[in-house]
Write a protein that holds these residues in place. Structure first.
Motif, PDB file in Angstrom:
ATOM      1  N   ILE A   2      80.301  26.825  42.446  1.00 56.07           N
ATOM      2  CA  ILE A   2      79.717  25.591  42.974  1.00 56.07           C
ATOM      3  C   ILE A   2      79.475  24.588  41.845  1.00 56.07           C
ATOM      4  CG2 ILE A   2      77.733  24.583  44.155  1.00 56.07           C
ATOM      5  CD1 ILE A   2      77.422  27.260  45.645  1.00 56.07           C
ATOM      6  N   ALA A   3      78.887  25.041  40.752  1.00 54.74           N
ATOM      7  CA  ALA A   3      78.578  24.142  39.643  1.00 54.74           C
ATOM      8  C   ALA A   3      79.852  23.601  38.998  1.00 54.74           C
ATOM      9  CB  ALA A   3      77.723  24.864  38.603  1.00 54.74           C
ATOM     10  N   ARG A   4      80.865  24.435  38.855  1.00 55.59           N
ATOM     11  CA  ARG A   4      82.121  23.962  38.271  1.00 55.59           C
ATOM     12  C   ARG A   4      82.765  22.905  39.176  1.00 55.59           C
ATOM     13  NH1 ARG A   4      84.626  28.744  37.063  1.00 55.59           N
ATOM     14  NH2 ARG A   4      85.721  28.768  39.053  1.00 55.59           N
ATOM     15  N   ASP A   5      82.716  23.140  40.492  1.00 51.56           N
ATOM     16  CA  ASP A   5      83.241  22.136  41.416  1.00 51.56           C
ATOM     17  C   ASP A   5      82.456  20.832  41.296  1.00 51.56           C
ATOM     18  OD1 ASP A   5      85.124  23.922  42.287  1.00 51.56           O
ATOM     19  OD2 ASP A   5      84.218  24.263  44.263  1.00 51.56           O
ATOM     20  N   ALA A   6      81.134  20.949  41.129  1.00 52.31           N
ATOM     21  CA  ALA A   6      80.317  19.748  40.967  1.00 52.31           C
ATOM     22  C   ALA A   6      80.732  18.970  39.720  1.00 52.31           C
ATOM     23  CB  ALA A   6      78.838  20.129  40.891  1.00 52.31           C
ATOM     24  N   LEU A   7      80.909  19.673  38.612  1.00 51.79           N
ATOM     25  CA  LEU A   7      81.346  19.013  37.380  1.00 51.79           C
ATOM     26  C   LEU A   7      82.720  18.364  37.562  1.00 51.79           C
ATOM     27  CD1 LEU A   7      80.196  21.747  34.845  1.00 51.79           C
ATOM     28  CD2 LEU A   7      79.276  19.425  34.979  1.00 51.79           C
ATOM     29  N   ASP A   8      83.625  19.057  38.242  1.00 53.76           N
ATOM     30  CA  ASP A   8      84.970  18.517  38.471  1.00 53.76           C
ATOM     31  C   ASP A   8      84.933  17.254  39.320  1.00 53.76           C
ATOM     32  OD1 ASP A   8      86.051  20.568  36.999  1.00 53.76           O
ATOM     33  OD2 ASP A   8      86.679  21.763  38.731  1.00 53.76           O
ATOM     34  N   LEU A  57      74.224  18.840  31.803  1.00 54.06           N
ATOM     35  CA  LEU A  57      73.011  18.151  32.233  1.00 54.06           C
ATOM     36  C   LEU A  57      73.272  17.551  33.614  1.00 54.06           C
ATOM     37  CD1 LEU A  57      70.137  17.107  31.460  1.00 54.06           C
ATOM     38  CD2 LEU A  57      71.280  15.091  30.493  1.00 54.06           C
ATOM     39  N   PHE A  58      72.437  17.931  34.591  1.00 49.23           N
ATOM     40  CA  PHE A  58      72.617  17.500  35.971  1.00 49.23           C
ATOM     41  C   PHE A  58      71.405  16.717  36.449  1.00 49.23           C
ATOM     42  CE2 PHE A  58      75.042  21.463  35.641  1.00 49.23           C
ATOM     43  CZ  PHE A  58      76.244  21.155  36.256  1.00 49.23           C
ATOM     44  N   GLU A  59      71.652  15.709  37.281  1.00 46.58           N
ATOM     45  CA  GLU A  59      70.586  15.115  38.072  1.00 46.58           C
ATOM     46  C   GLU A  59      70.282  16.105  39.193  1.00 46.58           C
ATOM     47  OE1 GLU A  59      69.109  12.374  37.153  1.00 46.58           O
ATOM     48  OE2 GLU A  59      70.549  11.943  35.549  1.00 46.58           O
ATOM     49  N   ALA A  60      69.029  16.517  39.314  1.00 50.60           N
ATOM     50  CA  ALA A  60      68.689  17.578  40.257  1.00 50.60           C
ATOM     51  C   ALA A  60      69.071  17.203  41.690  1.00 50.60           C
ATOM     52  CB  ALA A  60      67.199  17.899  40.165  1.00 50.60           C
ATOM     53  N   GLY A  61      68.750  15.991  42.109  1.00 47.30           N
ATOM     54  CA  GLY A  61      69.046  15.580  43.474  1.00 47.30           C
ATOM     55  C   GLY A  61      70.529  15.565  43.768  1.00 47.30           C
ATOM     56  N   GLU A  62      71.331  15.118  42.805  1.00 46.78           N
ATOM     57  CA  GLU A  62      72.778  15.072  43.002  1.00 46.78           C
ATOM     58  C   GLU A  62      73.358  16.482  43.112  1.00 46.78           C
ATOM     59  OE1 GLU A  62      74.620  12.809  39.935  1.00 46.78           O
ATOM     60  OE2 GLU A  62      73.601  10.926  40.470  1.00 46.78           O
ATOM     61  N   LEU A  63      72.893  17.396  42.280  1.00 45.62           N
ATOM     62  CA  LEU A  63      73.418  18.757  42.314  1.00 45.62           C
ATOM     63  C   LEU A  63      73.033  19.452  43.613  1.00 45.62           C
ATOM     64  CD1 LEU A  63      74.932  21.034  40.905  1.00 45.62           C
ATOM     65  CD2 LEU A  63      72.775  21.727  39.843  1.00 45.62           C
ATOM     66  N   VAL A  64      71.797  19.252  44.071  1.00 46.18           N
ATOM     67  CA  VAL A  64      71.379  19.863  45.336  1.00 46.18           C
ATOM     68  C   VAL A  64      72.200  19.310  46.491  1.00 46.18           C
ATOM     69  CG1 VAL A  64      69.483  20.023  47.000  1.00 46.18           C
ATOM     70  CG2 VAL A  64      69.068  20.485  44.578  1.00 46.18           C
ATOM     71  N   ALA A  65      72.382  17.998  46.521  1.00 49.30           N
ATOM     72  CA  ALA A  65      73.179  17.406  47.601  1.00 49.30           C
ATOM     73  C   ALA A  65      74.604  17.951  47.585  1.00 49.30           C
ATOM     74  CB  ALA A  65      73.181  15.884  47.469  1.00 49.30           C
ATOM     75  N   VAL A 113      74.457  21.637  48.917  1.00 50.44           N
ATOM     76  CA  VAL A 113      74.277  21.712  50.373  1.00 50.44           C
ATOM     77  C   VAL A 113      75.584  21.380  51.077  1.00 50.44           C
ATOM     78  CG1 VAL A 113      73.138  20.628  52.349  1.00 50.44           C
ATOM     79  CG2 VAL A 113      71.797  21.240  50.316  1.00 50.44           C
ATOM     80  N   GLU A 114      76.248  20.306  50.632  1.00 49.60           N
ATOM     81  CA  GLU A 114      77.513  19.919  51.261  1.00 49.60           C
ATOM     82  C   GLU A 114      78.580  20.984  51.053  1.00 49.60           C
ATOM     83  OE1 GLU A 114      81.384  18.257  51.940  1.00 49.60           O
ATOM     84  OE2 GLU A 114      80.636  18.883  49.968  1.00 49.60           O
ATOM     85  N   TRP A 115      78.623  21.600  49.879  1.00 51.82           N
ATOM     86  CA  TRP A 115      79.603  22.653  49.579  1.00 51.82           C
ATOM     87  C   TRP A 115      79.411  23.826  50.528  1.00 51.82           C
ATOM     88  CZ3 TRP A 115      80.389  27.679  48.323  1.00 51.82           C
ATOM     89  CH2 TRP A 115      81.524  28.030  47.582  1.00 51.82           C
ATOM     90  N   ILE A 116      78.176  24.236  50.729  1.00 50.21           N
ATOM     91  CA  ILE A 116      77.888  25.374  51.609  1.00 50.21           C
ATOM     92  C   ILE A 116      78.213  25.041  53.060  1.00 50.21           C
ATOM     93  CG2 ILE A 116      76.008  26.794  52.540  1.00 50.21           C
ATOM     94  CD1 ILE A 116      74.698  26.561  49.714  1.00 50.21           C
ATOM     95  N   GLU A 117      77.736  23.895  53.530  1.00 46.52           N
ATOM     96  CA  GLU A 117      77.930  23.551  54.935  1.00 46.52           C
ATOM     97  C   GLU A 117      79.391  23.294  55.268  1.00 46.52           C
ATOM     98  OE1 GLU A 117      73.498  21.661  55.826  1.00 46.52           O
ATOM     99  OE2 GLU A 117      75.250  20.325  55.717  1.00 46.52           O
ATOM    100  N   LEU A 141      68.023  24.691  51.812  1.00 45.06           N
ATOM    101  CA  LEU A 141      68.152  23.484  52.619  1.00 45.06           C
ATOM    102  C   LEU A 141      69.365  23.500  53.540  1.00 45.06           C
ATOM    103  CD1 LEU A 141      67.297  20.646  50.057  1.00 45.06           C
ATOM    104  CD2 LEU A 141      65.764  21.805  51.660  1.00 45.06           C
ATOM    105  N   ALA A 142      70.413  24.195  53.151  1.00 43.19           N
ATOM    106  CA  ALA A 142      71.662  24.153  53.912  1.00 43.19           C
ATOM    107  C   ALA A 142      71.461  24.670  55.327  1.00 43.19           C
ATOM    108  CB  ALA A 142      72.737  24.966  53.197  1.00 43.19           C
ATOM    109  N   GLN A 143      71.921  23.893  56.309  1.00 43.94           N
ATOM    110  CA  GLN A 143      71.859  24.307  57.713  1.00 43.94           C
ATOM    111  C   GLN A 143      73.210  24.920  58.072  1.00 43.94           C
ATOM    112  OE1 GLN A 143      69.047  24.232  59.424  1.00 43.94           O
ATOM    113  NE2 GLN A 143      68.052  23.339  57.618  1.00 43.94           N
TER     114      GLN A 143
END
Length: 303
Positions: free
Chosen positions: A240-246, A262-270, A273-277, A187-189
């Motif tokens: 990326i996942a560790r940053d998300a948890l933090d 345990l992650f909400e899929a939509g929150e982790l994807v968002a 995407v933001e981390w990459i962009e 998804l990341a542009q």
């Protein structure tokens, strides 16, 4: 580890009942649409092994819930096949068995649990060889008609998981196991996105073996060159996942002896995407591809 070591690790047997209780304490709910990744040995001693874990997960999400795993295809031809000597390549082209959703073995790279779920009566699997398997109330919805190209995109299984309000569980599995982050890459542009072309034998509508090509975000080396942003000794998805948890995305706890997330899929994807962009910059949205798939089907390596 032997049984005594595993028992000491988990302070006793990790039974089905214990798994259900501790999954509930972590946050798994009845009715969840739950993708999971498991490292069985990290849980401790589990009487009954992978079957016990699958049964516990089914009980935890209940009859209204759904379980999802990445299955893959263990015997998929290597993507480097086009670079092999002609004689070797022709031998594979002539006789490599076709992917069969019912019979083709799932990847060994993800442990025993995906195969245990895939082989459970009632489980469904995508007809795309980069396959997923699901069991439960939304299994047909998740696995039906996976797009041939861009299977990690919005219309693929992971896009449907997000749209369904699904969740992802790491049950003792490391953070780099988060297949869902390939969806974030898709998804990341951002500039520099990497793709691979795969050629695979599949069964056509008449049951005949044919070779067909598809393109996908690079799941072998990663959708982007993360070298400037990730330490050499770490995997990009771990960072990326560790940053998300933090940042408060996801829950953490223990099931058996295993650290779990345990992650909400939509929150982790968002977040992904933001981390990459944010690091690679945002590129203009791509021009939609032509609907003409003739150049991507049939025998590979045509002149």
């Amino acid at each position: 580890m032997d049984e005594e070591e595993l028992l000491a690790l988990s302070d006793g047997p990790v039974t089905r009942g214990r798994l259900v209780r501790e999954l509930g304490a972590l946050g798994v709910r009845e009715g969840d649409t739950l993708m999971f990744h498991t490292q069985l040995s990290a849980l401790g001693y589990v009487p009954g092994g992978s079957r016990t874990v699958v049964d516990a997960l089914r009980e935890a999400v209940g009859e209204r819930g759904t379980l999802l795993v990445y299955s893959g295809w263990n015997d998929q031809p290597p993507w480097e096949l086009a670079q092999w000597p002609q004689q070797w390549r022709e031998a594979v082209l002539a006789e490599h068995p076709a992917y069969d959703p019912a019979l083709s073995e799932g990847s060994h790279d993800n442990g025993r649990l995906p195969e245990a779920l895939r082989l459970t009566p009632g489980a469904l699997r995508t007809r795309h060889p980069d396959s997923f398997a699901a069991l439960g109330a939304r299994a047909a919805e998740l696995t039906a008609s996976q797009p041939w190209d861009d299977p990690y995109g919005t219309e693929g299984v992971l896009g449907r998981l997000v749209a369904a309000g699904g969740r992802v569980l790491l049950l003792g599995a490391p953070l780099d196991a988060l297949t869902l982050l390939h969806h974030a890459e898709a998804l990341a542009q951002a500039p520099g996105k990497r793709y691979l072309h795969y050629d695979v034998p599949v069964l056509d509508e008449n049951g005949k073996r044919v070779w067909r090509g598809y393109e996908d975000v690079d799941t072998e080396e990663g959708g982007f060159d993360y070298t400037p942003f990730v330490p050499a000794e770490e995997w990009p998805f771990t960072v990326i996942a560790r940053d998300a948890l933090d940042h408060g995305t996801g829950l953490s706890g223990r099931v058996g002896a295993a650290p779990c997330h345990l992650f909400e899929a939509g929150e982790l994807v968002a977040f992904g995407v933001e981390w990459i962009e944010r690091r690679f910059g945002r590129a203009p949205a791509p021009v939609p591809a032509s609907d003409d798939t003739s150049a991507r089907t049939g025998a590979p390596w045509r002149a």
